[in-house]
Design an enzyme around this catalytic site. Structure first.
Site, PDB file in Angstrom:
ATOM      1  N   HIS A  25       0.843  -1.203   0.000  1.00 29.18           N
ATOM      2  CA  HIS A  25       0.000   0.000   0.000  1.00 29.18           C
ATOM      3  C   HIS A  25       0.878   1.253   0.000  1.00 29.18           C
ATOM      4  CE1 HIS A  25       0.839   0.484   4.271  1.00 29.18           C
ATOM      5  NE2 HIS A  25       0.417  -0.740   4.500  1.00 29.18           N
ATOM      6  N   HIS A  28       4.022   1.551   2.342  1.00 31.13           N
ATOM      7  CA  HIS A  28       5.279   0.912   1.919  1.00 31.13           C
ATOM      8  C   HIS A  28       5.965   1.758   0.857  1.00 31.13           C
ATOM      9  CE1 HIS A  28       2.714  -2.691   3.036  1.00 31.13           C
ATOM     10  NE2 HIS A  28       3.660  -2.655   3.944  1.00 31.13           N
ATOM     11  N   CYS A 133       2.225  -9.817  20.162  1.00 31.26           N
ATOM     12  CA  CYS A 133       1.333  -9.337  19.096  1.00 31.26           C
ATOM     13  C   CYS A 133       1.849  -9.916  17.790  1.00 31.26           C
ATOM     14  CB  CYS A 133       1.315  -7.802  19.016  1.00 31.26           C
ATOM     15  SG  CYS A 133       0.514  -7.217  17.494  1.00 31.26           S
ATOM     16  N   CYS A 136       2.704  -7.298  14.988  1.00 27.03           N
ATOM     17  CA  CYS A 136       4.013  -6.641  15.154  1.00 27.03           C
ATOM     18  C   CYS A 136       5.128  -7.666  15.135  1.00 27.03           C
ATOM     19  CB  CYS A 136       4.143  -5.952  16.502  1.00 27.03           C
ATOM     20  SG  CYS A 136       3.105  -4.545  16.772  1.00 27.03           S
ATOM     21  N   CYS A 150      -2.636  -4.481  21.763  1.00 25.44           N
ATOM     22  CA  CYS A 150      -1.378  -3.991  21.190  1.00 25.44           C
ATOM     23  C   CYS A 150      -1.491  -2.492  20.938  1.00 25.44           C
ATOM     24  CB  CYS A 150      -1.092  -4.730  19.874  1.00 25.44           C
ATOM     25  SG  CYS A 150       0.089  -3.850  18.842  1.00 25.44           S
ATOM     26  N   HIS A 153      -1.505  -1.968  16.894  1.00 27.57           N
ATOM     27  CA  HIS A 153      -2.574  -2.523  16.064  1.00 27.57           C
ATOM     28  C   HIS A 153      -3.946  -2.526  16.733  1.00 27.57           C
ATOM     29  CE1 HIS A 153       1.083  -4.120  14.119  1.00 27.57           C
ATOM     30  NE2 HIS A 153       0.388  -3.896  13.031  1.00 27.57           N
ATOM     31  N   LYS A 301      -3.654   5.320  11.534  1.00 23.80           N
ATOM     32  CA  LYS A 301      -2.548   4.803  10.738  1.00 23.80           C
ATOM     33  C   LYS A 301      -3.120   3.900   9.656  1.00 23.80           C
ATOM     34  CE  LYS A 301       1.519   1.988  10.585  1.00 23.80           C
ATOM     35  NZ  LYS A 301       1.873   0.594  10.696  1.00 23.80           N
ATOM     36  N   LYS A 304      -2.351  -2.669   6.701  1.00 25.24           N
ATOM     37  CA  LYS A 304      -3.085  -3.858   6.281  1.00 25.24           C
ATOM     38  C   LYS A 304      -3.995  -4.327   7.402  1.00 25.24           C
ATOM     39  CE  LYS A 304       1.001  -5.435   5.335  1.00 25.24           C
ATOM     40  NZ  LYS A 304       2.261  -5.957   4.805  1.00 25.24           N
TER      41      LYS A 304
HETATM   42  O1  ME8 Z   1       7.566  -3.872   9.806  1.00 22.85           O
HETATM   43  N1  ME8 Z   1       2.805   5.189   6.909  1.00 22.85           N
HETATM   44  O2  ME8 Z   1       7.178  -4.710   7.686  1.00 22.85           O
HETATM   45  P1  ME8 Z   1       5.839  -3.950   7.257  1.00 22.85           P
HETATM   46  C1  ME8 Z   1       4.110   5.281   6.627  1.00 22.85           C
HETATM   47  N2  ME8 Z   1       8.963  -6.545   8.049  1.00 22.85           N
HETATM   48  N3  ME8 Z   1       4.898   4.225   6.420  1.00 22.85           N
HETATM   49  C2  ME8 Z   1       4.333   3.010   6.475  1.00 22.85           C
HETATM   50  C3  ME8 Z   1       2.966   2.834   6.749  1.00 22.85           C
HETATM   51  C4  ME8 Z   1       2.177   3.999   6.965  1.00 22.85           C
HETATM   52  N4  ME8 Z   1       0.893   3.962   7.208  1.00 22.85           N
HETATM   53  N5  ME8 Z   1       2.704   1.520   6.735  1.00 22.85           N
HETATM   54  C5  ME8 Z   1       3.877   0.894   6.446  1.00 22.85           C
HETATM   55  C6  ME8 Z   1       7.833  -4.624   8.894  1.00 22.85           C
HETATM   56  N6  ME8 Z   1       4.863   1.794   6.289  1.00 22.85           N
HETATM   57  C7  ME8 Z   1       9.050  -5.510   8.990  1.00 22.85           C
HETATM   58  C8  ME8 Z   1      10.297  -4.674   8.792  1.00 22.85           C
HETATM   59  S1  ME8 Z   1      12.956  -4.414   8.572  1.00 22.85           S
HETATM   60  C9  ME8 Z   1      14.276  -5.313   8.983  1.00 22.85           C
HETATM   61  C10 ME8 Z   1      11.587  -5.440   8.917  1.00 22.85           C
HETATM   62  C11 ME8 Z   1       6.260   1.507   5.948  1.00 22.85           C
HETATM   63  O3  ME8 Z   1       5.369  -4.603   6.019  1.00 22.85           O
HETATM   64  C12 ME8 Z   1       7.221   2.022   7.020  1.00 22.85           C
HETATM   65  O4  ME8 Z   1       8.521   2.100   6.476  1.00 22.85           O
HETATM   66  O5  ME8 Z   1       4.904  -3.851   8.395  1.00 22.85           O
HETATM   67  C13 ME8 Z   1       7.184   0.897   8.022  1.00 22.85           C
HETATM   68  O6  ME8 Z   1       8.294   0.915   8.896  1.00 22.85           O
HETATM   69  C14 ME8 Z   1       7.202  -0.305   7.097  1.00 22.85           C
HETATM   70  O7  ME8 Z   1       6.419   0.091   5.963  1.00 22.85           O
HETATM   71  C15 ME8 Z   1       6.605  -1.533   7.782  1.00 22.85           C
HETATM   72  O8  ME8 Z   1       6.371  -2.510   6.833  1.00 22.85           O
END
Ligand code: ME8
Length: 511
Positions: A25, A28, A133, A136, A150, A153, A301, A304
């Site tokens: 989304h 990311h 959680c 997370c 959490c 979430h 926020k 997903k």
């Molecule tokens: O946390 N606003 O993956 P993830 C801004 N796999 N940025 C956002 C966002 C939002 N609403 N939603 C997601 C993970 N992001 C782990 C990370 S790293 C070694 C492992 C972005 O799929 C933001 O960069 O939940 C956030 O930190 C990341 O997507 C989380 O992606």
């Protein structure tokens, strides 16, 4: 080994690796677009840029998602990981590599890394009972919960009891505080640094780095009944991709990383757990962890798990790649939380890109084509736009030091505004009508040169329009072939080149 004199300076930037338990989304895309603008900017300076993104494919969340769909986790990630790769392509993201944590190169690195920490005496066996959680993939204490849920979430947590290997994080409190004291820039922005310091000062607790309750993960080399906890596995991606287990020389070239760009939700993992684990493995900590805020929708926020996601593809279709990138970089401050609003995106697209920028390019090119027989007149060595261009370059440079993309673009915009008012003042159409060829050419020559500098400085954010403008100015190559600071100097072109007026760069959107 970093660079030798005269060699390109290595520069390493990463995004988080995303969980491919669903399609990507705009959250990311947000971090990826920012990392891309930074990577492009550093390339303009001649750096040898390593830019990494990828997917985080192990853990309970992935295992459960796969179970719910009646497929294996491997089948799930093989289907969903490519959507993240495609997202990067669809946004002109210039990542050098895309790592998947299910790849053998990553497994080897995780095993080698954890073994090193184990051999150094920082991992030991224990029993864990805690509140987990799954969204997370993290444990919480009772007092961290919000209304029993959490805090990120707003969903129930699970009570989990397990024999785990523990990483002795508690032994790194002083080392982390010393590190952050010596390197205040290592966590940015300032509010996030304070948050990290506060967290460390409260006292750090050891955390478990293995699981026996699931099998979907990297087995610990000294006790393969355990798989690495997904975060202990995921963080190492930053090292595996640059050859931690396979090519030490390459690893030493790019490590320590210059910037980990992340969202604030995963700050602790990156600014507390990660540097401590690196210390434990005798490696250097990241030079900077930069945590941006959340993109919110109606104050929540977007995620997903919350089910309020917006797909990048829909916005790209309407606004184009550059329109998309412009909105998320130049229209939102990188750092604080930002509210996504379609109306705002549309209004700013029309005002800034279609009117301000697009009009300047169209007017100047149209006049130069009709008044100067399609050949670019030379810019004068002095004139009002010389200083405006220098100020714009200095402004972009200063803002990019702080990853302040909005301010950087603001500096480019000042130059566009200066060029637009210069045209209003000088009225080249009147000069032309009066038969003053020299004065007409002088004004348009200055504007064309200002447009070249605009294209150059805006190229990390709106690469397509910048490249198109470059070509229409009759210049060779593209903005990405230029080298700063020299290329930003006034007077380098496009004198004598053949101009092409073309269609509007950013057509107005009426929707
Ligand atoms: O946390 N606003 O993956 P993830 C801004 N796999 N940025 C956002 C966002 C939002 N609403 N939603 C997601 C993970 N992001 C782990 C990370 S790293 C070694 C492992 C972005 O799929 C933001 O960069 O939940 C956030 O930190 C990341 O997507 C989380 O992606």
């Amino acid at each position: 080994m970093r660079s030798r004199p005269g060699e390109a300076q290595p520069f390493y930037v990463t995004t988080p690796i995303y969980y491919p338990n669903d399609v990507p989304h705009i959250g990311h895309a947000y971090t990826s677009v920012a990392a891309d603008a930074l990577a492009r900017w550093r390339r303009l300076w001649g750096d040898d840029v390593m830019f990494l993104t990828g997917t985080d494919e192990h853990g309970l969340k992935m295992q459960r998602t796969a179970e719910a769909e009646g497929i294996t986790p491997q089948e799930l990630v093989d289907r969903t990981s490519p959507t993240f790769r495609e997202l990067a392509t669809s946004l002109d993201i210039t990542n050098s590599d895309f790592i998947r944590t299910t790849e053998p190169r990553h497994h080897a690195a995780v095993q080698q890394f954890l073994q090193k920490i184990y051999d150094n005496g920082y991992i030991e066996l224990g029993t864990y009972e805690g509140l987990y959680c799954v969204s997370c993939e993290a444990y919480y204490t009772e007092d961290e919960l919000m209304d029993g849920n959490c805090p990120i979430h707003a969903r129930p947590v699970e009570r989990v009891t397990e024999d785990n290997y523990f990483f002795q994080l508690s032994r790194f409190e002083d080392r982390l505080l010393e590190h952050y004291d010596a390197r205040p820039e290592a966590v940015q922005p300032e509010t996030r640094r304070n948050e990290v310091l506060g967290f460390i000062k409260q006292g750090l607790r050891d955390f478990s780095v293995s699981r026996t309750s699931i099998t979907w993960g990297v087995p610990l080399p000294w006790d393969p009944k355990h798989v690495a906890y997904v975060w202990a596995d995921a963080l190492f991606n930053y090292c595996s991709a640059i050859g931690y287990a396979t090519d030490r020389e390459r690893f030493d070239r790019y490590w320590p990383v210059d910037y980990h760009l992340i969202g604030k939700d995963i700050l602790r993992f990156h600014a507390v757990y990660w540097p401590a684990m690196l210390f434990a493995a005798d490696e250097a900590p990241p030079k900077c962890v930069f945590a941006h805020g959340w993109l919110q929708i109606g104050g929540d926020k977007m995620s997903k798990t919350q089910g309020n996601v917006i797909r990048p593809a829909d916005l790209i279709e309407e606004f184009g790649v550059d329109g998309y990138r412009y909105h998320f970089l130049a229209d939102q401050r990188f750092g604080p939380d930002g509210e996504f609003s379609y109306e705002n995106m549309l209004a700013r697209y029309n005002a800034d890109l279609a009117n301000n920028f697009g009009n300047l390019a169209n007017r100047v090119l149209n006049m130069a084509v009709s008044y100067c027989e399609g050949v670019a007149p030379e810019a004068r060595a002095e004139g009002p736009l010389v200083e405006a261009s220098r100020v714009a370059f200095d402004g972009v440079q200063a803002a990019m030091e702080h990853l302040d993309f909005a301010r950087a673009f603001g500096a480019v915009w000042d130059l566009i505004r200066a060029a637009n008012s210069f045209i209003e003042d000088q009225e080249p159409w009147k000069l032309h009508k009066a038969g003053d060829t020299a004065a007409t050419a002088a004004v348009l020559g200055d504007c064309l040169e200002a447009l070249r500098i605009v294209a150059l400085l805006a190229s990390p954010v709106i690469p397509r329009a910048a490249a198109e403008l470059w070509t229409r100015l009759g210049l060779e190559g593209g903005p990405e072939d230029q080298r700063l600071p020299d290329a930003a100097a006034w007077g380098l072109g496009p004198s004598g080149t053949k101009l092409d007026k073309g269609a509007p760069l950013f057509p107005r959107i009426e929707s």
